[in-house]
Design a protein around this motif. Structure first.
Motif, PDB file in Angstrom:
ATOM      1  N   GLU A  43      -4.887   6.866   1.873  1.00  0.00           N
ATOM      2  CA  GLU A  43      -3.961   7.730   1.120  1.00  0.00           C
ATOM      3  C   GLU A  43      -3.655   8.994   1.924  1.00  0.00           C
ATOM      4  OE1 GLU A  43      -4.990   8.208  -3.040  1.00  0.00           O
ATOM      5  OE2 GLU A  43      -4.197   6.175  -3.305  1.00  0.00           O
ATOM      6  N   ASN A 102       0.817  -6.104  14.405  1.00  0.00           N
ATOM      7  CA  ASN A 102       1.173  -7.524  14.562  1.00  0.00           C
ATOM      8  C   ASN A 102       2.656  -7.777  14.831  1.00  0.00           C
ATOM      9  OD1 ASN A 102      -1.568  -8.267  13.716  1.00  0.00           O
ATOM     10  ND2 ASN A 102      -0.878  -7.767  11.649  1.00  0.00           N
ATOM     11  N   PHE A 161      11.231 -19.501   7.259  1.00  0.00           N
ATOM     12  CA  PHE A 161      10.180 -18.502   7.488  1.00  0.00           C
ATOM     13  C   PHE A 161      10.130 -18.048   8.942  1.00  0.00           C
ATOM     14  CE2 PHE A 161       8.331 -19.488   3.262  1.00  0.00           C
ATOM     15  CZ  PHE A 161       8.049 -18.182   2.848  1.00  0.00           C
ATOM     16  N   LYS A 174       1.778   3.814  -9.321  1.00  0.00           N
ATOM     17  CA  LYS A 174       0.806   4.107 -10.372  1.00  0.00           C
ATOM     18  C   LYS A 174       1.315   5.170 -11.333  1.00  0.00           C
ATOM     19  CE  LYS A 174      -2.797   4.696  -7.725  1.00  0.00           C
ATOM     20  NZ  LYS A 174      -4.135   5.065  -7.260  1.00  0.00           N
ATOM     21  N   PRO A 226       0.826  -1.214   0.000  1.00  0.00           N
ATOM     22  CA  PRO A 226       0.000   0.000   0.000  1.00  0.00           C
ATOM     23  C   PRO A 226       0.860   1.265   0.000  1.00  0.00           C
ATOM     24  CG  PRO A 226      -0.878  -1.595   1.557  1.00  0.00           C
ATOM     25  CD  PRO A 226       0.423  -2.160   1.050  1.00  0.00           C
ATOM     26  N   LEU A 227       2.003   1.172   0.682  1.00  0.00           N
ATOM     27  CA  LEU A 227       2.886   2.326   0.799  1.00  0.00           C
ATOM     28  C   LEU A 227       3.448   2.768  -0.553  1.00  0.00           C
ATOM     29  CD1 LEU A 227       4.078   4.003   3.095  1.00  0.00           C
ATOM     30  CD2 LEU A 227       5.981   2.421   3.188  1.00  0.00           C
ATOM     31  N   GLU A 228       3.629   1.827  -1.457  1.00  0.00           N
ATOM     32  CA  GLU A 228       4.223   2.134  -2.760  1.00  0.00           C
ATOM     33  C   GLU A 228       3.169   2.438  -3.820  1.00  0.00           C
ATOM     34  OE1 GLU A 228       7.323   2.388  -3.719  1.00  0.00           O
ATOM     35  OE2 GLU A 228       8.231   1.815  -1.822  1.00  0.00           O
ATOM     36  N   TYR A 229       1.904   2.162  -3.483  1.00  0.00           N
ATOM     37  CA  TYR A 229       0.863   2.122  -4.505  1.00  0.00           C
ATOM     38  C   TYR A 229       0.718   3.453  -5.257  1.00  0.00           C
ATOM     39  CZ  TYR A 229      -3.671   1.039  -6.592  1.00  0.00           C
ATOM     40  OH  TYR A 229      -4.702   0.829  -7.468  1.00  0.00           O
ATOM     41  N   THR A 230       0.621   4.541  -4.514  1.00  0.00           N
ATOM     42  CA  THR A 230       0.408   5.850  -5.144  1.00  0.00           C
ATOM     43  C   THR A 230       1.540   6.168  -6.123  1.00  0.00           C
ATOM     44  OG1 THR A 230      -0.580   6.577  -3.075  1.00  0.00           O
ATOM     45  CG2 THR A 230      -0.039   8.297  -4.663  1.00  0.00           C
ATOM     46  N   ARG A 250      -4.181  -7.656   4.903  1.00  0.00           N
ATOM     47  CA  ARG A 250      -4.299  -7.341   6.338  1.00  0.00           C
ATOM     48  C   ARG A 250      -4.796  -8.525   7.146  1.00  0.00           C
ATOM     49  NH1 ARG A 250      -7.558  -2.757   8.857  1.00  0.00           N
ATOM     50  NH2 ARG A 250      -6.427  -3.307  10.758  1.00  0.00           N
ATOM     51  N   ARG A 253       5.674 -10.936   6.431  1.00  0.00           N
ATOM     52  CA  ARG A 253       6.496 -11.220   5.253  1.00  0.00           C
ATOM     53  C   ARG A 253       6.013 -12.487   4.555  1.00  0.00           C
ATOM     54  NH1 ARG A 253      11.663 -10.465   8.997  1.00  0.00           N
ATOM     55  NH2 ARG A 253      10.085 -11.407  10.340  1.00  0.00           N
ATOM     56  N   ARG A 254       5.516 -13.446   5.355  1.00  0.00           N
ATOM     57  CA  ARG A 254       4.916 -14.632   4.754  1.00  0.00           C
ATOM     58  C   ARG A 254       3.573 -14.272   4.109  1.00  0.00           C
ATOM     59  NH1 ARG A 254       5.575 -20.463   6.336  1.00  0.00           N
ATOM     60  NH2 ARG A 254       3.921 -21.555   5.230  1.00  0.00           N
ATOM     61  N   LYS A 261       4.019 -12.994   0.690  1.00  0.00           N
ATOM     62  CA  LYS A 261       4.254 -14.042  -0.305  1.00  0.00           C
ATOM     63  C   LYS A 261       2.928 -14.714  -0.682  1.00  0.00           C
ATOM     64  CE  LYS A 261       8.780 -13.598   0.149  1.00  0.00           C
ATOM     65  NZ  LYS A 261       9.439 -12.658  -0.766  1.00  0.00           N
ATOM     66  N   ALA A 313      -3.329  -4.836  -0.558  1.00  0.00           N
ATOM     67  CA  ALA A 313      -4.604  -4.657   0.146  1.00  0.00           C
ATOM     68  C   ALA A 313      -5.763  -5.286  -0.625  1.00  0.00           C
ATOM     69  CB  ALA A 313      -4.864  -3.167   0.388  1.00  0.00           C
ATOM     70  N   ALA A 315      -1.997 -10.994   7.391  1.00  0.00           N
ATOM     71  CA  ALA A 315      -0.893 -10.550   8.251  1.00  0.00           C
ATOM     72  C   ALA A 315      -1.270 -10.615   9.725  1.00  0.00           C
ATOM     73  CB  ALA A 315      -0.462  -9.131   7.865  1.00  0.00           C
ATOM     74  N   ALA A 316      -2.567 -10.649  10.003  1.00  0.00           N
ATOM     75  CA  ALA A 316      -2.988 -10.785  11.396  1.00  0.00           C
ATOM     76  C   ALA A 316      -2.814 -12.231  11.865  1.00  0.00           C
ATOM     77  CB  ALA A 316      -4.452 -10.356  11.544  1.00  0.00           C
ATOM     78  N   ASP A 329      -8.013   0.245   5.169  1.00  0.00           N
ATOM     79  CA  ASP A 329      -7.187  -0.788   4.553  1.00  0.00           C
ATOM     80  C   ASP A 329      -5.994  -0.198   3.826  1.00  0.00           C
ATOM     81  OD1 ASP A 329      -7.622  -3.394   5.027  1.00  0.00           O
ATOM     82  OD2 ASP A 329      -8.380  -3.876   3.031  1.00  0.00           O
ATOM     83  N   SER A 330      -6.191   0.905   3.169  1.00  0.00           N
ATOM     84  CA  SER A 330      -5.135   1.451   2.336  1.00  0.00           C
ATOM     85  C   SER A 330      -5.298   2.960   2.245  1.00  0.00           C
ATOM     86  CB  SER A 330      -5.253   0.790   0.947  1.00  0.00           C
ATOM     87  OG  SER A 330      -4.132   1.032   0.176  1.00  0.00           O
ATOM     88  N   ALA A 378       4.470   8.510  -0.668  1.00  0.00           N
ATOM     89  CA  ALA A 378       5.505   7.722  -0.002  1.00  0.00           C
ATOM     90  C   ALA A 378       6.649   7.457  -0.973  1.00  0.00           C
ATOM     91  CB  ALA A 378       4.917   6.409   0.485  1.00  0.00           C
ATOM     92  N   TYR A 436      12.748 -16.534   9.932  1.00  0.00           N
ATOM     93  CA  TYR A 436      13.656 -15.392   9.753  1.00  0.00           C
ATOM     94  C   TYR A 436      14.651 -15.310  10.914  1.00  0.00           C
ATOM     95  CZ  TYR A 436      10.380 -13.870   6.121  1.00  0.00           C
ATOM     96  OH  TYR A 436       9.588 -13.809   5.004  1.00  0.00           O
ATOM     97  N   ASN A 457      -2.185  -3.904  -5.552  1.00  0.00           N
ATOM     98  CA  ASN A 457      -1.854  -3.532  -4.187  1.00  0.00           C
ATOM     99  C   ASN A 457      -2.147  -4.731  -3.286  1.00  0.00           C
ATOM    100  OD1 ASN A 457      -2.083  -2.397  -1.611  1.00  0.00           O
ATOM    101  ND2 ASN A 457      -3.026  -0.508  -2.375  1.00  0.00           N
TER     102      ASN A 457
END
Lengths: 392, 392
Positions: free
Chosen positions: B318, B342, B135, A65, A58-62, A82, A91-92, A95, A77, A85-86, B315-316, B224, B137, A75
Motif C-alpha cells: 500500500e 514479466n 489469448f 474498499k 491490487p492497484l484498485e483495492y484501496t 503473482r 491477462r490470462r 482470468k 493477490a 502471472a510469472a 505482494d500488494s 490509486a 492478443y 484482490n
C-alpha cells in the motif's frame, strides 16, 4: 452494501445457477449498476446469495474498499495472481484468478451477460464452471430497465442540463443573421462544429459530458447518426440531438429538437406537423402494460397514413421514418426497453425516448424527441422544452 | 479501404483460422482500428483474406458506407434480420445474422478477442463455426501496439493538449494565495473540482475530452485512481494526472506532474528525488529489444535500493511504489505493451508511459509521468513539460 435484487435472485433460482458474473471494462454499465464501482481498468463482479462481491487488481483495492457498494472486495493477490502471472500472460492470469474467486464463494455455475468475455467463459468452463449467456437479458430488461426514484432523479437532472443546452443553441440561432443563405454570428459563419462546442461547454458547466452530439442541417440531417459539419443553412431544418452523461451519477439524458432559422418549405412544415402528430400518438399510447411494439405501431400508423415509408412497410427504407420510435435511457444511452417492432410490454419506471422523425436522403429531415418515464396509467414527461420549429 | 495487416494475416495462417471477428460496442477500439468506423451502437467487423467487412444495422448503413474504411459494408437486412426478429429477441436475431454473414464470406473458423461476447461465440459454435479466443492478443500486442507515423502524430497532438492543460493548472497554482494552509484564488478556495473543471475546459478547446482526471493532494494522492476532492493544501504534493482522448482522432495522451505550492517537507523532496532518479533509469533502459520487465526492474532497483517497497518485494504493497512503471497508450488509455513484471520485449513504434511514483497511505504521494515512443536505439519523448516540483 448493495440491497439484494429480488428479480435477479429469482431468475437465478428459476434457472438453477449459483450466481451472476460480470467481467468487463471498468466503465461497463451493468458492472457499475451491480457494484457501484467505476474504474479505469477491468474488474469482476459476482452477484450470489443476494450479495455482491468484486474482484479487483491490487492497484484498485484501496479505492474499491471505500468507493464501491459491494459487500465484499477481493484482490487478485489473494488468489495467487503473482505466481500465475510469472507463468503466463498476466491477462490470462487475471482470468484464472476469477476461477479461484468463484470457488471461494462455492459458485459452480453462473449466468453471464451476452457480452461476457469468451476468453473468460472458456477458461471457466475448462475448470468445470458452467457458464450460460443470459439471452433473457434479465439484468438489462428486468432489473436495470426499471428505474428507482433515485435513478429517475439522476435522469431528470441530465435531461435538465440538456434543456439548458437547447436554450443556448436556440439563443445562438435567434441572434444569428443570414447572408447568402448561411447563418452568421459575431462576425463568423455559424457552423455545426461551433454550435456543438457551445453545447459541450454548456453541458460541462452542468457537470455533464458528451461523446458526440448531432447538429445537422441539410442532407446530413437525413443520415442517421451523422453529427453534421460545416455552415448551418437558413430556411432548412437543423436537427439538434443531445445525449450527454452526467459525470457524477453516470446517467444519460437524450433530447432532440429541430429548428428552422427563417422560412421552412411547405414540405418541411408538413414533415414536422406529421412528426408532432406521431409524437402525440406515441405519448397517448404509452402506459404500463402496453407493448413497446404498440407504441411504435401508433407512430408508424400516422406516418404510413400520410404516405411515408416505415420499417413496417420497407425492409431498409432510406427515406420516411427509417428508425424505431424509441429506446430506454439510463446508465447506457441505448438500453432496454425498446419502442420498436416486436418489443415487449412497458412497466412503470421504464424510461424511454419518444423520437419520431421524417427524412429524405439528399434533402434533410426533422425529428422531435422527449424522454418520458412510464407510469401505471400513462407517463410523466422528463422533458420540458418548447417544440417550435421556427426560430425568429 | 483498409490496407491488409500482414501480422494479423500471418497469425491467422499460422493458427489455421479463416478470419478475425469483432462483435462489440460501437466505441470499441479494436473494432475502430480495423474498420475506421465509430458508432453509437454495436456492430460487427470481420478481417479475412486481407480485407475488412463490417456488418451494421439498417440505421447505420448509409453512414457506414461513406464513413468507414471497410472494403465491404453489409446490412442486417440482407440476412433476413426482420424475419428472425419477429421470431425471437431482436438482440439474439442480430447475433444469428452474424452466422449468415460469416457463411457469405466462406468463413468457418474465427479467432476473436478475449473480450468477444460469449453469447455470440456460443451461437456461432452451435452453428458450426469454430471460435477461438485469442489469448495471444495478436491485435492488441502485435498490431495495435506498434504505431504508424500517423498514429504517432495523433498521440503527440493529444499529449500537446495535455501540456496546455498542465500549464493552465500551474498558472492557477502560481496565482493562488495561501490562507490557513489552503489555496485560494480569486476570492474562493481552490479545490480539486475547480482545477479539474478548468483542465476539462482547456482540453475541450483543444478538441479533447476527458472522462476522469486526477487532481489529488494529501492522502488522496496515495490512493490509486482517486480523483481527489476538496480544498488543495499548501506545502503538500498535488498529483495532476491527465489522460484525455482526442475527439476526432480518438487517440489518448497521458501525463502526470506533481506540484507543491509552498515548501515541501524533506520527506516529499526525498520521494521526488528518488522518483526522478527512477524515471531517468527507466528512460535510460528503454530501447527496442529490451523487455518491459527490464525497464520496470530499473525503476524497482532505484526504489528498493532507497528502502521503499515495490511489487517485487511485496505482494500488494500500500506504500512505496505500488504500481507498475508504465503501459501502452493509443486508442485505449491502457493498452499493450506494459512496463511491468514479466512483460515482453519492446519494439520500435511502441508508445508507453513512464510513470514511477512513491506513496504513503494517510500522507500522500508523488508521481512523474511522460509518454514516449520506443525507437531502435532508445526513445523519443512525446512530452515536453518541465518537471519542477515547487510552484512559486
Amino acid at each position: 452494501m448493495t440491497p439484494a435484487i429480488p428479480r435477479l435472485s429469482s431468475h437465478l433460482d428459476e434457472t438453477d445457477v449459483d450466481g451472476y458474473l460480470v467481467d468487463a471494462a471498468g466503465d461497463d454499465s451493468t458492472q457499475y449498476y451491480l457494484s457501484g464501482y467505476h474504474a479505469p481498468d477491468e474488474f469482476v463482479t459476482l452477484y450470489a446469495d443476494g450479495a455482491v462481491a468484486v474482484l479487483v487488481s491490487p492497484l484498485e483495492y484501496t479505492r474499491a474498499k471505500t468507493d464501491s457498494d459491494a459487500d465484499d472486495v477481493r484482490n487478485y493477490a489473494e488468489f495467487g495472481y503473482r505466481e500465475k502471472a510469472a507463468r503466463m500472460d498476466p491477462r490470462r492470469a487475471q482470468k484464472l484468478v476469477t476461477v479461484e474467486f468463484l470457488a471461494d464463494y462455492g459458485v459452480e455455475s453462473v449466468a453471464v451477460p451476452v457480452s461476457f468475455p469468451t476468453g473468460t467463459a472458456d477458461l471457466l468452463r475448462e475448470h468445470g464452471v458452467a457458464v450460460t449467456a443470459d439471452f433473457d437479458y434479465v439484468v438489462a430488461d428486468e432489473v436495470r430497465a426499471v428505474k428507482s426514484d433515485r435513478e429517475l432523479e439522476h435522469v431528470r437532472q441530465t435531461q435538465q442540463a440538456n434543456e439548458v443546452a437547447l436554450a443556448e443553441v436556440e439563443g445562438l440561432l435567434e441572434r444569428a443573421s443570414v447572408a447568402d443563405g448561411v447563418l452568421h454570428l459575431d462576425g463568423d459563419v455559424l457552423t455545426s462544429e461551433r454550435v456543438r462546442r457551445r453545447i459541450e461547454r454548456t453541458l460541462l458547466e452542468e457537470d455533464c459530458a458528451m461523446d458526440q452530439c448531432i447538429v445537422a442541417s441539410g442532407p446530413s440531417a437525413a443520415r442517421a447518426h451523422d453529427s453534421g459539419s460545416g455552415p448551418l443553412e437558413a430556411d432548412v431544418p437543423i436537427v439538434v440531438d443531445v445525449f450527454p452523461r452526467h459525470k457524477e451519477t453516470r446517467y444519460f439524458g437524450d433530447v432532440t429538437r429541430t429548428f428552422v432559422k427563417g422560412e421552412p418549405t411547405d414540405q418541411v412544415e408538413e414533415w414536422y406537423d406529421r412528426t408532432v402528430e406521431a409524437y402525440e400518438a406515441a405519448l397517448d399510447a404509452i402506459e404500463a402494460g402496453v407493448s413497446g411494439a404498440a407504441v411504435n405501431d401508433a407512430v408508424c400508423d400516422v406516418f404510413e397514413d400520410a404516405g411515408y415509408p416505415t420499417l413496417r412497410t420497407h425492409d431498409s427504407p432510406e427515406d420516411g421514418f427509417f428508425h424505431s420510435t424509441g429506446h430506454g435511457v439510463g446508465l447506457d444511452v441505448h438500453e432496454a426497453p425498446y419502442l420498436a417492432e416486436n418489443a415487449g410490454d412497458l412497466e412503470a419506471g421504464h424510461v424511454v425516448t419518444v423520437e419520431p422523425g421524417l427524412y429524405e436522403q439528399g434533402t434533410g429531415g426533422v425529428r422531435l424527441e422527449d424522454l418520458v418515464v412510464v407510469t401505471e396509467d400513462g407517463y410523466e414527461n422528463l422533458t420540458d422544452y418548447p417544440r417550435d420549429l421556427r426560430v425568429v
